[in-house]
Structures are given as structure tokens and as C-alpha cells.
Design a protein around this motif. Structure first.
Motif, PDB file in Angstrom:
ATOM      1  N   UNK A 103     -78.802 145.614  -6.852  1.00 52.25           N
ATOM      2  CA  UNK A 103     -79.246 144.273  -6.473  1.00 52.25           C
ATOM      3  C   UNK A 103     -79.362 143.343  -7.668  1.00 52.25           C
ATOM      4  N   UNK A 104     -79.824 143.857  -8.786  1.00 57.47           N
ATOM      5  CA  UNK A 104     -79.924 143.037  -9.997  1.00 57.47           C
ATOM      6  C   UNK A 104     -78.559 142.561 -10.461  1.00 57.47           C
ATOM      7  N   UNK A 105     -77.595 143.462 -10.458  1.00 56.38           N
ATOM      8  CA  UNK A 105     -76.231 143.099 -10.856  1.00 56.38           C
ATOM      9  C   UNK A 105     -75.607 142.093  -9.903  1.00 56.38           C
ATOM     10  N   UNK A 106     -75.883 142.259  -8.616  1.00 55.18           N
ATOM     11  CA  UNK A 106     -75.352 141.327  -7.617  1.00 55.18           C
ATOM     12  C   UNK A 106     -75.927 139.927  -7.833  1.00 55.18           C
ATOM     13  N   UNK A 107     -77.238 139.851  -8.026  1.00 53.01           N
ATOM     14  CA  UNK A 107     -77.883 138.560  -8.232  1.00 53.01           C
ATOM     15  C   UNK A 107     -77.376 137.892  -9.513  1.00 53.01           C
ATOM     16  N   UNK A 108     -77.206 138.672 -10.565  1.00 54.05           N
ATOM     17  CA  UNK A 108     -76.720 138.137 -11.841  1.00 54.05           C
ATOM     18  C   UNK A 108     -75.297 137.591 -11.694  1.00 54.05           C
ATOM     19  N   UNK A 109     -74.451 138.302 -10.972  1.00 50.65           N
ATOM     20  CA  UNK A 109     -73.074 137.859 -10.737  1.00 50.65           C
ATOM     21  C   UNK A 109     -73.063 136.515 -10.024  1.00 50.65           C
ATOM     22  N   UNK A 110     -73.910 136.365  -9.019  1.00 50.64           N
ATOM     23  CA  UNK A 110     -73.971 135.112  -8.263  1.00 50.64           C
ATOM     24  C   UNK A 110     -74.524 133.964  -9.100  1.00 50.64           C
ATOM     25  N   UNK A 111     -75.566 134.236  -9.872  1.00 54.96           N
ATOM     26  CA  UNK A 111     -76.128 133.190 -10.732  1.00 54.96           C
ATOM     27  C   UNK A 111     -75.114 132.711 -11.768  1.00 54.96           C
ATOM     28  N   UNK A 160     -78.787 130.603  -3.463  1.00 60.63           N
ATOM     29  CA  UNK A 160     -79.532 131.045  -2.287  1.00 60.63           C
ATOM     30  C   UNK A 160     -79.290 132.517  -1.988  1.00 60.63           C
ATOM     31  N   UNK A 161     -78.035 132.939  -2.068  1.00 61.54           N
ATOM     32  CA  UNK A 161     -77.717 134.359  -1.883  1.00 61.54           C
ATOM     33  C   UNK A 161     -78.432 135.199  -2.939  1.00 61.54           C
ATOM     34  N   UNK A 162     -78.394 134.717  -4.185  1.00 56.39           N
ATOM     35  CA  UNK A 162     -79.012 135.442  -5.288  1.00 56.39           C
ATOM     36  C   UNK A 162     -80.514 135.605  -5.062  1.00 56.39           C
ATOM     37  N   UNK A 163     -81.166 134.527  -4.669  1.00 55.54           N
ATOM     38  CA  UNK A 163     -82.612 134.581  -4.413  1.00 55.54           C
ATOM     39  C   UNK A 163     -82.922 135.540  -3.272  1.00 55.54           C
ATOM     40  N   UNK A 164     -82.104 135.519  -2.242  1.00 57.69           N
ATOM     41  CA  UNK A 164     -82.297 136.415  -1.100  1.00 57.69           C
ATOM     42  C   UNK A 164     -82.188 137.876  -1.524  1.00 57.69           C
ATOM     43  N   UNK A 193     -85.294 141.123  -1.881  1.00 56.64           N
ATOM     44  CA  UNK A 193     -85.100 142.269  -1.000  1.00 56.64           C
ATOM     45  C   UNK A 193     -84.575 141.910   0.373  1.00 56.64           C
ATOM     46  N   UNK A 194     -83.951 140.755   0.496  1.00 61.87           N
ATOM     47  CA  UNK A 194     -83.444 140.312   1.791  1.00 61.87           C
ATOM     48  C   UNK A 194     -82.011 140.702   2.079  1.00 61.87           C
ATOM     49  N   UNK A 195     -81.481 141.663   1.340  1.00 69.80           N
ATOM     50  CA  UNK A 195     -80.089 142.054   1.549  1.00 69.80           C
ATOM     51  C   UNK A 195     -79.994 142.979   2.755  1.00 69.80           C
ATOM     52  N   UNK A 196     -79.114 142.627   3.704  1.00 74.25           N
ATOM     53  CA  UNK A 196     -78.883 143.466   4.868  1.00 74.25           C
ATOM     54  C   UNK A 196     -77.451 143.248   5.354  1.00 74.25           C
ATOM     55  N   UNK A 197     -77.104 143.870   6.452  1.00 76.03           N
ATOM     56  CA  UNK A 197     -75.733 143.771   6.971  1.00 76.03           C
ATOM     57  C   UNK A 197     -75.368 142.331   7.305  1.00 76.03           C
ATOM     58  N   UNK A 198     -76.319 141.573   7.802  1.00 76.06           N
ATOM     59  CA  UNK A 198     -76.059 140.175   8.140  1.00 76.06           C
ATOM     60  C   UNK A 198     -75.747 139.355   6.886  1.00 76.06           C
ATOM     61  N   UNK A 199     -76.487 139.611   5.822  1.00 72.62           N
ATOM     62  CA  UNK A 199     -76.240 138.918   4.551  1.00 72.62           C
ATOM     63  C   UNK A 199     -74.857 139.257   4.020  1.00 72.62           C
ATOM     64  N   UNK A 200     -74.511 140.533   4.100  1.00 73.75           N
ATOM     65  CA  UNK A 200     -73.195 140.971   3.617  1.00 73.75           C
ATOM     66  C   UNK A 200     -72.080 140.285   4.394  1.00 73.75           C
ATOM     67  N   UNK A 201     -72.249 140.220   5.704  1.00 65.78           N
ATOM     68  CA  UNK A 201     -71.229 139.597   6.551  1.00 65.78           C
ATOM     69  C   UNK A 201     -71.098 138.108   6.244  1.00 65.78           C
ATOM     70  N   UNK A 202     -72.233 137.431   6.081  1.00 64.27           N
ATOM     71  CA  UNK A 202     -72.205 135.998   5.783  1.00 64.27           C
ATOM     72  C   UNK A 202     -71.520 135.728   4.447  1.00 64.27           C
ATOM     73  N   UNK A 203     -71.865 136.511   3.431  1.00 64.42           N
ATOM     74  CA  UNK A 203     -71.264 136.309   2.115  1.00 64.42           C
ATOM     75  C   UNK A 203     -69.759 136.600   2.153  1.00 64.42           C
ATOM     76  N   UNK A 204     -69.381 137.638   2.867  1.00 62.55           N
ATOM     77  CA  UNK A 204     -67.954 137.967   2.990  1.00 62.55           C
ATOM     78  C   UNK A 204     -67.215 136.824   3.690  1.00 62.55           C
ATOM     79  N   UNK A 205     -67.769 136.335   4.786  1.00 59.26           N
ATOM     80  CA  UNK A 205     -67.140 135.234   5.521  1.00 59.26           C
ATOM     81  C   UNK A 205     -66.980 134.015   4.620  1.00 59.26           C
ATOM     82  N   UNK A 206     -68.013 133.681   3.853  1.00 55.64           N
ATOM     83  CA  UNK A 206     -67.962 132.518   2.980  1.00 55.64           C
ATOM     84  C   UNK A 206     -66.883 132.672   1.909  1.00 55.64           C
ATOM     85  N   UNK A 207     -66.769 133.847   1.330  1.00 56.10           N
ATOM     86  CA  UNK A 207     -65.759 134.033   0.280  1.00 56.10           C
ATOM     87  C   UNK A 207     -64.345 133.965   0.861  1.00 56.10           C
ATOM     88  N   UNK A 208     -64.158 134.498   2.058  1.00 55.81           N
ATOM     89  CA  UNK A 208     -62.842 134.419   2.712  1.00 55.81           C
ATOM     90  C   UNK A 208     -62.517 132.963   3.028  1.00 55.81           C
TER      91      UNK A 208
END
Length: 118
Positions: free
Chosen positions: A47-55, A83-87, A91-106
Motif C-alpha cells: 500500500x505504501x508503494x502504491x500511494x507513493x507511485x500515485x503521488x 484521492x486514490x493515494x489518500x484512500x 486502508x480503503x483499498x478494496x475490489x471496488x477501488x481496484x476496478x475504478x482505478x483500472x477503468x480510469x487508466x484504460x
């Protein structure tokens, strides 16, 4: 496919400078790639690496927004990444977050593809 090429002197080519429109597109595509990378990291528990990548991607978008005609678009993308990074950080990472981020990048990648005129 017919192609038109304009020849200029080396001095004229050197004086033309970078194409800001191309740079903006590259930065937006890099942010889409960062979202995919962050999603994979978060899915694997980093999660730390993910947030850092987004920031980092958000910082890059904001840097280019400062002198862009598309500043509002770049800032909106940066806000979304932050917003994704803060989430993720709270500790707000879940399947819905993953799907939303994937959709946005596509969406970002598909909106940037040049349209072919056949």
C-alpha cells in the motif's frame, strides 16, 4: 500511405523546442501507467508503494499544468490520483477501488489514441 515531410536546417530544428502538446499527452499516459502499477502494488499488499507511485504521478501532472493550456484537465487528473493515494493510505483499498482505478487508466489510454482516417 502518402507522407509529407518538411525539411528544415539543423539550426531551425534546434530552435523549435519541445512540443508541449506531445509532452502533455506523454504525462497523461504515464499517469495511466502509474495507476496500473499502483493497482498491482496495492493488490499485492504494498500500500505504501502504491500511494507513493500515485503521488509521484500527481506531482508530475501538476508540474506540467503550471504552463499548460490544459491546466484544468491536468490538475483534475492529479486530484484524482491524490484521492486514490489518500484512500489507499487510510486502508480503503478494496475490489471496488481496484476496478475504478483500472477503468480510469484504460479510459485515459483510449482517449489518447490517435484516430485513424482510412
Amino acid at each position: 500511405i502518402p507522407m509529407k515531410v518538411n525539411l528544415v536546417s539543423a539550426d531551425e530544428a534546434a530552435a523549435s523546442g519541445p512540443d508541449n502538446e506531445v509532452i502533455e499527452e506523454v504525462v497523461i499516459l504515464k499517469s495511466a501507467r502509474a495507476q496500473e502499477e499502483a493497482r498491482k502494488k496495492a493488490d499485492s499488499g504494498d500500500y505504501g508503494g502504491a500511494a507513493k507511485t500515485l503521488r509521484s504521478a500527481a506531482t508530475e501532472l501538476r508540474k506540467h499544468a503550471a504552463h499548460s493550456e490544459r491546466a484544468e484537465e491536468l490538475i483534475a487528473e492529479a486530484d484524482g490520483l491524490e484521492g486514490y493515494s489518500a484512500n489507499i493510505e487510510i486502508g480503503g483499498w478494496d475490489a471496488s477501488s481496484a476496478k475504478e482505478m483500472h477503468y480510469n487508466s484504460v479510459r485515459q489510454r483510449e482517449n489518447r489514441r490517435p484516430h485513424r482516417e482510412d
